[in-house]
Design a protein around this motif. Structure first.
Motif, PDB file in Angstrom:
ATOM      1  N   ASP A 134       1.172  -1.142  -0.204  1.00  0.00           N
ATOM      2  CA  ASP A 134       0.249  -0.017   0.292  1.00  0.00           C
ATOM      3  C   ASP A 134       1.061   1.265   0.113  1.00  0.00           C
ATOM      4  N   LYS A 135       0.166   2.515   0.075  1.00  0.00           N
ATOM      5  CA  LYS A 135       1.191   3.675   0.321  1.00  0.00           C
ATOM      6  C   LYS A 135       2.151   3.660   1.175  1.00  0.00           C
ATOM      7  N   ASP A 164      -0.712   6.494  -6.097  1.00  0.00           N
ATOM      8  CA  ASP A 164      -0.258   6.199  -4.769  1.00  0.00           C
ATOM      9  C   ASP A 164       1.281   7.523  -4.818  1.00  0.00           C
TER      10      ASP A 164
END
Length: 281
Positions: A134-135, A164
């Motif tokens: 994820d980011k 992102d």
């Protein structure tokens, strides 16, 4: 015989005679003739083009894939693993993209040894250079590289990594810049713990410094100030000459000649034009 029985027998005889007369054809009546039509020869219709069934086309498609070069089959499997981000057995790969790794040892070995593929002994899955989800993990990784990290190494980390990156840039948490030498985009961390405020006078002083136009002179100035330049223009030019690559020279502007038709803005100073050779027209 009783009267009733005699009457019944008489009626039966009459009905029998009546039916006989009805079925007897009249004199002169001609039998209906059936009109015989000659059998017509069937006309030859143009044969329709043969169309392969969907199953035949599918089998031809599968056959063309399995006869393709090893590299083309590996690319099909890599695209499948990259798009789905799931682990596949050889049988599942065969069903999904028609690449039969069990029957082709060269494809199986190349896939197993591919740096972008992870093989656990039973299933194949895609392996990116950096294992990110994820980011937040992306930002943590970028902050580990203060000198910058190539975006090409991050593109396949997970499906939404590029979105992102743009979000982190918009939030001011990273910088996305292009490397002058390699022409690649680099992600740099923007550490919020080190806020720097620059005075306008210093900005004006920095912008007012005129740099040399030749990169060799810039590199010499950096070395004089104790800094190591990131490029070596002199070495690069020497290597180019060894390989016979001529340096790019800027085209010289053609000097305009002055004729009698030329409009002179300093006509009130004729001494400036005494030594000019003006061609006769």
């Amino acid at each position: 015989m009783s009267l009733q029985a005699s009457l019944a027998k008489f009626k039966q005889q009459q009905e029998k005679c009546q039916s006989t007369l009805t079925n007897t054809p009249r004199a002169g009546a001609s039998k209906p003739t059936q009109k015989v039509t000659p059998a017509s020869t069937p006309s030859r219709t143009p044969s329709a083009p043969v169309k392969f069934s969907n199953d035949t086309e599918r089998l031809q498609h599968i056959n063309s894939i399995r006869k393709a070069p090893v590299g083309a089959q590996i690319k099909r499997v890599l695209d499948l693993l990259l798009e789905t981000r799931q682990a596949f057995t050889p049988e599942q790969i065969n069903e999904a993209c028609y690449v039969d790794t069990n029957s082709n040892k060269a494809v199986f070995d190349s896939l197993r040894n591919n740096p972008k593929v992870n093989y656990d002994g039973r299933r194949f899955s895609y392996k990116s250079k950096h294992d990110l989800k994820d980011k937040n993990q992306l930002l943590v990784l970028i902050r580990k590289f203060p000198e910058g990290i190539a975006i090409i190494d991050l593109k396949d980390a997970y499906p939404t990594v590029m979105e992102d990156l743009q979000a982190l840039k918009a939030a001011g948490q990273v910088w996305l810049l292009s490397n002058f030498d390699s022409q690649e985009d680099i992600a740099y961390p923007n550490d919020p713990r080190v806020p720097i405020k620059v005075d306008d006078d210093l900005k004006q002083l920095f912008r007012g410094i005129e740099l040399p136009r030749d990169m060799v002179d810039i590199e010499k100035d950096l070395q004089k100030n104790g800094m190591k330049p990131a490029t070596n223009t002199a070495k690069r030019r020497a290597m180019a000459q060894v390989h016979g690559i001529a340096p790019k020279s800027k085209p010289k502007k053609k000097q305009r000649e002055i004729s009698k038709r030329t409009k002179l803005t300093n006509a009130h100073l004729p001494e400036l034009f005494q030594n000019l050779n003006v061609p006769d027209t």
